[in-house]
Design an enzyme around this catalytic site. Structure first.
Site, PDB file in Angstrom:
ATOM      1  N   HIS A  67      -3.726  -5.667   0.276  1.00 56.49           N
ATOM      2  CA  HIS A  67      -3.229  -6.275   1.518  1.00 56.49           C
ATOM      3  C   HIS A  67      -3.533  -7.769   1.563  1.00 56.49           C
ATOM      4  O   HIS A  67      -4.648  -8.175   1.886  1.00 56.49           O
ATOM      5  CB  HIS A  67      -3.882  -5.607   2.729  1.00 56.49           C
ATOM      6  CG  HIS A  67      -3.581  -4.157   2.869  1.00 56.49           C
ATOM      7  ND1 HIS A  67      -2.546  -3.677   3.642  1.00 56.49           N
ATOM      8  CD2 HIS A  67      -4.184  -3.067   2.325  1.00 56.49           C
ATOM      9  CE1 HIS A  67      -2.519  -2.356   3.583  1.00 56.49           C
ATOM     10  NE2 HIS A  67      -3.506  -1.961   2.786  1.00 56.49           N
ATOM     11  N   GLU A  84      -1.544  -9.526   3.553  1.00 51.20           N
ATOM     12  CA  GLU A  84      -0.967  -9.816   4.868  1.00 51.20           C
ATOM     13  C   GLU A  84      -1.936  -9.538   6.009  1.00 51.20           C
ATOM     14  O   GLU A  84      -1.638  -9.822   7.175  1.00 51.20           O
ATOM     15  CB  GLU A  84       0.306  -8.972   5.063  1.00 51.20           C
ATOM     16  CG  GLU A  84       0.104  -7.572   5.608  1.00 51.20           C
ATOM     17  CD  GLU A  84      -0.610  -6.587   4.683  1.00 51.20           C
ATOM     18  OE1 GLU A  84      -0.908  -5.474   5.135  1.00 51.20           O
ATOM     19  OE2 GLU A  84      -0.873  -6.923   3.508  1.00 51.20           O
ATOM     20  N   CYS A  90       0.840  -1.200   0.000  1.00 49.06           N
ATOM     21  CA  CYS A  90       0.000   0.000   0.000  1.00 49.06           C
ATOM     22  C   CYS A  90       0.880   1.258   0.000  1.00 49.06           C
ATOM     23  O   CYS A  90       1.560   1.537  -0.972  1.00 49.06           O
ATOM     24  CB  CYS A  90      -0.982  -0.050   1.161  1.00 49.06           C
ATOM     25  SG  CYS A  90      -2.442   0.990   0.918  1.00 49.06           S
TER      26      CYS A  90
END
Length: 237
Positions: A176, A178, A87
């Protein structure tokens, strides 16, 4: 292997990357830039992971540490480190390499599909990745122009550059993979105003929380990617 991460706010940490690093027995350290912590020496890490954050890459007056963070990222790339940005982290990489970061056509917040380029799916980094996948998004800016030598590897309906790779060891994801339940909850708690403003590609808090089951596949894809990146790094040692 020594992995170092850069964190921009207390509520956007490395999330599921912590689990992967521990599982693999790698040393994980971090610099919390918002606390003005010191950056490590270049010989103190093998990988650099740059996390997200609600600020923009051009807000150096408001966040003065952005200036020396960019210098540090550039030096890490020049030192041939493995560098992964997520990001805001991806936007920072793009900026130091000479690309442009601007407002995206629409804000993307929530579980939204991205399409991976067919050619990149042949790479060992992205084996077992589907052509299209729902991932968690939370961004208003994006890397609108990639630097020379960078290759776009994913896109979405309203964001043409969702991910890129540069010199094989530098990768940026706008989305994202993660994230965990806790990290998403922290984002909602701290950035709720961005959801309330709404938008065509902005999901409500209830919509986001109702699709948390998508984390299983997202984390699995992130683990596959990290395993491929690890193998590439170790082969080069």
């Amino acid at each position: 292997m020594k992995i170092h991460y850069l964190q921009h706010v207390y509520f956007e940490g490395p999330a599921d990357i912590v689990r992967w690093a521990r599982k693999k027995g790698h040393k994980l350290t971090g610099t919390h830039l918002y606390n003005y912590e010191a950056l490590p020496d270049m010989d103190g890490f093998d990988w650099l992971v740059i996390m997200g954050g609600p600020m923009n890459i051009y807000e150096e007056e408001k966040y003065p540490w952005l200036k020396y963070e960019k210098q540090f990222i550039k030096k890490a790339i020049e030192s041939n480190k493995v560098v992964l940005g997520i990001c805001l982290g991806a936007q920072l990489i793009n900026d130091v390499l000479g690309g442009k970061v601007t407002k995206n056509l629409e804000r993307e917040i929530g579980w939204l599909p991205v399409t991976f380029n067919s050619s990149i799916l042949k790479s060992s980094f992205f084996k077992n990745f589907p052509k299209e996948h729902y991932v968690f998004q939370w961004h208003g800016d994006t890397f609108s122009t990639l630097p020379e030598g960078a290759v776009c590897i994913a896109s979405s309906e309203v964001c043409s550059n969702q991910a890129f790779i540069y010199n094989k060891n530098v990768i940026g994801f706008q989305f994202h993979m993660e994230s965990t339940r806790d990290s998403i909850s922290l984002l909602i708690d701290n950035c709720l105003d961005e959801i309330k403003d709404g938008g065509s590609y902005v999901q409500s808090e209830d919509e986001i929380k109702s699709q948390m089951n998508l984390l299983i596949d997202a984390n699995s894809l992130m683990e596959n990617f990290l395993n491929g990146l690890e193998a590439y790094y170790l082969e080069g040692k």
